[in-house]
Structures are given as C-alpha cells and as structure tokens.
Write a protein that holds these residues in place. Structure first.
Motif, PDB file in Angstrom:
ATOM      1  N   PRO A 111      29.350   4.348 -16.969  1.00 16.55           N
ATOM      2  CA  PRO A 111      28.242   4.858 -16.151  1.00 16.55           C
ATOM      3  C   PRO A 111      28.510   4.594 -14.670  1.00 16.55           C
ATOM      4  O   PRO A 111      29.405   3.794 -14.344  1.00 16.55           O
ATOM      5  N   PRO A 112      27.769   5.290 -13.798  1.00 15.41           N
ATOM      6  CA  PRO A 112      26.632   6.171 -14.077  1.00 15.41           C
ATOM      7  C   PRO A 112      27.088   7.557 -14.543  1.00 15.41           C
ATOM      8  O   PRO A 112      28.191   7.994 -14.241  1.00 15.41           O
ATOM      9  N   TYR A 113      26.186   8.238 -15.292  1.00 13.59           N
ATOM     10  CA  TYR A 113      26.464   9.569 -15.825  1.00 13.59           C
ATOM     11  C   TYR A 113      25.703  10.618 -15.006  1.00 13.59           C
ATOM     12  O   TYR A 113      24.653  10.321 -14.424  1.00 13.59           O
ATOM     13  N   PRO A 114      26.221  11.838 -14.962  1.00 13.44           N
ATOM     14  CA  PRO A 114      25.537  12.923 -14.229  1.00 13.44           C
ATOM     15  C   PRO A 114      24.364  13.466 -15.049  1.00 13.44           C
ATOM     16  O   PRO A 114      24.514  14.404 -15.831  1.00 13.44           O
ATOM     17  N   LEU A 115      23.210  12.886 -14.888  1.00 15.99           N
ATOM     18  CA  LEU A 115      22.064  13.145 -15.762  1.00 15.99           C
ATOM     19  C   LEU A 115      21.002  14.041 -15.128  1.00 15.99           C
ATOM     20  O   LEU A 115      19.885  14.138 -15.645  1.00 15.99           O
ATOM     21  N   GLN A 116      21.352  14.708 -14.015  1.00 19.15           N
ATOM     22  CA  GLN A 116      20.343  15.532 -13.335  1.00 19.15           C
ATOM     23  C   GLN A 116      19.824  16.647 -14.243  1.00 19.15           C
ATOM     24  O   GLN A 116      18.627  16.956 -14.238  1.00 19.15           O
ATOM     25  N   GLY A 117      20.719  17.252 -15.028  1.00 17.31           N
ATOM     26  CA  GLY A 117      20.304  18.329 -15.921  1.00 17.31           C
ATOM     27  C   GLY A 117      19.360  17.837 -17.005  1.00 17.31           C
ATOM     28  O   GLY A 117      18.373  18.505 -17.335  1.00 17.31           O
ATOM     29  N   LEU A 118      19.654  16.659 -17.561  1.00 17.91           N
ATOM     30  CA  LEU A 118      18.768  16.082 -18.567  1.00 17.91           C
ATOM     31  C   LEU A 118      17.400  15.774 -17.968  1.00 17.91           C
ATOM     32  O   LEU A 118      16.362  16.045 -18.585  1.00 17.91           O
ATOM     33  N   ALA A 119      17.393  15.210 -16.767  1.00 14.52           N
ATOM     34  CA  ALA A 119      16.124  14.884 -16.113  1.00 14.52           C
ATOM     35  C   ALA A 119      15.312  16.148 -15.841  1.00 14.52           C
ATOM     36  O   ALA A 119      14.086  16.169 -16.015  1.00 14.52           O
ATOM     37  N   ALA A 120      15.987  17.212 -15.420  1.00 14.02           N
ATOM     38  CA  ALA A 120      15.292  18.477 -15.154  1.00 14.02           C
ATOM     39  C   ALA A 120      14.700  19.047 -16.436  1.00 14.02           C
ATOM     40  O   ALA A 120      13.588  19.599 -16.430  1.00 14.02           O
ATOM     41  N   ALA A 121      15.414  18.914 -17.562  1.00 17.59           N
ATOM     42  CA  ALA A 121      14.903  19.423 -18.842  1.00 17.59           C
ATOM     43  C   ALA A 121      13.687  18.621 -19.301  1.00 17.59           C
ATOM     44  O   ALA A 121      12.734  19.181 -19.861  1.00 17.59           O
ATOM     45  N   VAL A 122      13.699  17.312 -19.082  1.00 19.98           N
ATOM     46  CA  VAL A 122      12.534  16.489 -19.422  1.00 19.98           C
ATOM     47  C   VAL A 122      11.334  16.911 -18.576  1.00 19.98           C
ATOM     48  O   VAL A 122      10.215  17.065 -19.085  1.00 19.98           O
ATOM     49  N   ALA A 123      11.554  17.120 -17.266  1.00 17.08           N
ATOM     50  CA  ALA A 123      10.468  17.561 -16.381  1.00 17.08           C
ATOM     51  C   ALA A 123       9.938  18.923 -16.813  1.00 17.08           C
ATOM     52  O   ALA A 123       8.722  19.176 -16.784  1.00 17.08           O
ATOM     53  N   GLU A 124      10.839  19.814 -17.225  1.00 16.16           N
ATOM     54  CA  GLU A 124      10.447  21.137 -17.733  1.00 16.16           C
ATOM     55  C   GLU A 124       9.549  20.983 -18.957  1.00 16.16           C
ATOM     56  O   GLU A 124       8.518  21.668 -19.091  1.00 16.16           O
ATOM     57  N   GLY A 125       9.911  20.081 -19.854  1.00 10.44           N
ATOM     58  CA  GLY A 125       9.105  19.839 -21.049  1.00 10.44           C
ATOM     59  C   GLY A 125       7.757  19.246 -20.715  1.00 10.44           C
ATOM     60  O   GLY A 125       6.738  19.595 -21.332  1.00 10.44           O
ATOM     61  N   GLU A 126       7.715  18.352 -19.745  1.00  8.02           N
ATOM     62  CA  GLU A 126       6.438  17.745 -19.339  1.00  8.02           C
ATOM     63  C   GLU A 126       5.485  18.791 -18.769  1.00  8.02           C
ATOM     64  O   GLU A 126       4.285  18.774 -19.054  1.00  8.02           O
ATOM     65  N   ARG A 127       6.018  19.718 -17.990  1.00 14.09           N
ATOM     66  CA  ARG A 127       5.170  20.794 -17.443  1.00 14.09           C
ATOM     67  C   ARG A 127       4.636  21.675 -18.567  1.00 14.09           C
ATOM     68  O   ARG A 127       3.464  22.072 -18.567  1.00 14.09           O
ATOM     69  N   ALA A 128       5.483  21.984 -19.540  1.00  9.77           N
ATOM     70  CA  ALA A 128       5.053  22.820 -20.665  1.00  9.77           C
ATOM     71  C   ALA A 128       3.962  22.122 -21.465  1.00  9.77           C
ATOM     72  O   ALA A 128       2.996  22.758 -21.905  1.00  9.77           O
ATOM     73  N   ALA A 129       4.094  20.806 -21.654  1.00  5.38           N
ATOM     74  CA  ALA A 129       3.085  20.056 -22.408  1.00  5.38           C
ATOM     75  C   ALA A 129       1.756  20.039 -21.670  1.00  5.38           C
ATOM     76  O   ALA A 129       0.689  20.188 -22.290  1.00  5.38           O
ATOM     77  N   VAL A 130       1.792  19.864 -20.362  1.00  5.50           N
ATOM     78  CA  VAL A 130       0.564  19.896 -19.563  1.00  5.50           C
ATOM     79  C   VAL A 130      -0.141  21.239 -19.723  1.00  5.50           C
ATOM     80  O   VAL A 130      -1.379  21.319 -19.798  1.00  5.50           O
ATOM     81  N   ASP A 131       0.655  22.307 -19.789  1.00 10.94           N
ATOM     82  CA  ASP A 131       0.108  23.663 -19.934  1.00 10.94           C
ATOM     83  C   ASP A 131      -0.197  24.025 -21.390  1.00 10.94           C
ATOM     84  O   ASP A 131      -0.640  25.148 -21.664  1.00 10.94           O
ATOM     85  N   SER A 132       0.061  23.099 -22.304  1.00 11.41           N
ATOM     86  CA  SER A 132      -0.098  23.358 -23.742  1.00 11.41           C
ATOM     87  C   SER A 132       0.692  24.586 -24.190  1.00 11.41           C
ATOM     88  O   SER A 132       0.270  25.330 -25.077  1.00 11.41           O
ATOM     89  N   ASP A 133       1.842  24.783 -23.561  1.00 11.60           N
ATOM     90  CA  ASP A 133       2.721  25.897 -23.914  1.00 11.60           C
ATOM     91  C   ASP A 133       3.807  25.339 -24.830  1.00 11.60           C
ATOM     92  O   ASP A 133       4.869  24.914 -24.377  1.00 11.60           O
ATOM     93  N   TRP A 134       3.539  25.355 -26.126  1.00  8.72           N
ATOM     94  CA  TRP A 134       4.406  24.658 -27.072  1.00  8.72           C
ATOM     95  C   TRP A 134       5.701  25.415 -27.312  1.00  8.72           C
ATOM     96  O   TRP A 134       6.728  24.809 -27.616  1.00  8.72           O
ATOM     97  N   LYS A 135       5.661  26.734 -27.187  1.00  7.29           N
ATOM     98  CA  LYS A 135       6.907  27.498 -27.285  1.00  7.29           C
ATOM     99  C   LYS A 135       7.830  27.136 -26.121  1.00  7.29           C
ATOM    100  O   LYS A 135       9.041  26.939 -26.303  1.00  7.29           O
ATOM    101  N   ALA A 136       7.255  27.022 -24.923  1.00  8.08           N
ATOM    102  CA  ALA A 136       8.054  26.638 -23.752  1.00  8.08           C
ATOM    103  C   ALA A 136       8.575  25.213 -23.902  1.00  8.08           C
ATOM    104  O   ALA A 136       9.675  24.897 -23.432  1.00  8.08           O
ATOM    105  N   LEU A 137       7.798  24.359 -24.560  1.00  7.22           N
ATOM    106  CA  LEU A 137       8.267  22.993 -24.801  1.00  7.22           C
ATOM    107  C   LEU A 137       9.472  23.006 -25.728  1.00  7.22           C
ATOM    108  O   LEU A 137      10.438  22.251 -25.524  1.00  7.22           O
ATOM    109  N   GLY A 138       9.454  23.887 -26.740  1.00  2.00           N
ATOM    110  CA  GLY A 138      10.619  24.026 -27.613  1.00  2.00           C
ATOM    111  C   GLY A 138      11.849  24.487 -26.846  1.00  2.00           C
ATOM    112  O   GLY A 138      12.959  24.013 -27.077  1.00  2.00           O
ATOM    113  N   THR A 139      11.633  25.422 -25.904  1.00  2.00           N
ATOM    114  CA  THR A 139      12.733  25.894 -25.067  1.00  2.00           C
ATOM    115  C   THR A 139      13.277  24.760 -24.200  1.00  2.00           C
ATOM    116  O   THR A 139      14.491  24.589 -24.061  1.00  2.00           O
ATOM    117  N   ALA A 140      12.369  23.966 -23.622  1.00  2.00           N
ATOM    118  CA  ALA A 140      12.790  22.836 -22.795  1.00  2.00           C
ATOM    119  C   ALA A 140      13.580  21.818 -23.612  1.00  2.00           C
ATOM    120  O   ALA A 140      14.542  21.214 -23.116  1.00  2.00           O
TER     121      ALA A 140
END
Length: 235
Positions: A111-140
């Motif tokens: 380490p350290p590892y290049p984790l920016q993409g993973l962090a962005a995907a987690v943030a994408e999932g958090e936004r989908a969960a806030v919006d109750s968009d479960w299909k988008a959460l699956g995509t994230a």
C-alpha cells in the motif's frame, strides 16, 4: 508480396464491419445490463437495425458476439433472445468472480493502493440509497467490483470481467426485491474500501470471500423461487 497485399486490401471491408459490429455489441451489452432488454426478450433485427442505422449483417455479427458472451441465445426458427440464466449459470458466475476478484486483492502490492474508483463507486451507491433508487444501487455495486478488478491493472482481466458482470445483471433483473438484495452490500463495500485504505489486503480478501459467498446464496435463493433451476420459470 504484391499478390499478398492485394488479398489483404480485399479484407479492408472486414475492418469496418468488425469495428461497427463491436460498437453495436457494446451498445446492446449496455442496454441489456441496464435492463432495457430484460431476460427473455426477443430482439427484432428490423427494429434494432433501423434504430441504430446498421445493416442486417452488422447486427447479426453483433448478436453473434453477444451470444459468444452468453448474453444472447439463438433459437432455431424463433430468433435471438436475451438469455434467462439458470441456477447453474449463477453459480458459475460467482465461481468466476471469486476466483478473479479474490486473486486481484491477494495479488496487490504494497500500500497505498489507487482506490479513488472504489471510493467513487461507494459514493455513487450512497446517493442511490438516499434516493431509494435500488436499481441504481445495484449498478453502483457492479461499478464497485469493476473498480476492484481494475486494481490488477490488466486489460485482459477487465475484458473478461466485463462480460461476467453483464451476465450478473441478467440475474439481478429477475429479483423481486432489489432493495433487500443490494442494500446490505453498500455497507460491505464501505468496509472493503476502509480495509484496503488501511493497507490490509489479507483482511480485505477474507471479507470479499465471505461477501461473495453470501451474495451467491441470496441470488440463488431468489432464482429458485422465481425462475426455477433451469431458467424456465418452473417452481
């Protein structure tokens, strides 16, 4: 040499055709993954070819490529359909995921590892969960695992898993309660991210192995209830 070049020049048309067919297959793969063409849908050559402005031959080549990727199936005298996966298909997808994803994590260097993409995907999932968009959460969630695979820095591995994740979406499309399937994995994605941020790749591999086993059990449970063992809808 002149004769060889003449023959090669005759293949020039294949370059354009293949390139176009690959672009068409990319479009259709994305549409299938997004659920635009759900499992079991018959794909009309006339309608799709007209919408994309491509020839029947080009479209058939794109269908052939996607059939090779196991996203489509050709039924004699009936046409081309988006595949409905069987339980065996789902189990094989997860077997491949476990082999590849766990190996990627296990093979990480210091380490350290290049984790920016993973962090962005987690943030994408958090936004989908806030919006109750479960299909988008699956995509994230799939985006998270694509970024995890990308840590290997291997184009071949990325290409292999692109097809595997597209097949996985076919399984997700039959889920009757996407929130129940996807929401628990947002927390687990965060945990994986934090473990990798801490530089603990062995701990991350253990988490990932359990994560994939639990996900397989959940998806197979849904499949046996809604689709049947053979993908025909039998109970």
């Amino acid at each position: 040499m002149a004769e060889q070049l003449t023959g090669l020049a005759g293949d020039r048309v294949l370059l354009g055709r293949t390139s176009t067919a690959e672009r068409v297959s990319d479009i259709l793969r994305s549409r299938i993954s997004e659920g635009y063409f759900p499992p079991g849908t018959r794909l009309s050559e006339d309608s799709i070819g007209g919408a994309l402005g491509v020839s029947r031959n080009t479209l058939r080549e794109a269908f052939r490529l996607l059939t090779h990727e196991r996203l489509l199936i050709h039924e004699l005298n009936r046409g081309v359909f988006v595949r409905v996966l069987t339980v065996e298909d789902v189990e094989d997808i997860y077997r491949t995921r476990s082999l590849v994803e766990c190996a990627v994590v296990r093979g990480l260097g210091e380490p350290p590892y290049p984790l920016q993409g993973l962090a962005a995907a987690v943030a994408e999932g958090e936004r989908a969960a806030v919006d109750s968009d479960w299909k988008a959460l699956g995509t994230a969630n799939i985006h998270f695992h694509r970024e995890l695979v990308a840590l290997a820095g291997s184009e071949r591995t990325d290409e292999l898993m692109r097809s595997v994740f597209a097949e996985l979406r076919l399984a997700f499309h039959v889920v009757d309660d996407p929130r129940r399937l996807h929401e628990p994995y947002l927390t687990r994605n965060r945990e994986l991210l934090h473990t990798l941020q801490a530089g603990d790749r062995r701990g991350a591999e253990r988490l990932l192995d359990t994560y994939l086993a639990d996900s397989l059990e959940r998806v197979v449970e849904v499949y046996r209830r809604r689709v049947g063992e053979d993908g025909t809808g039998a109970s």
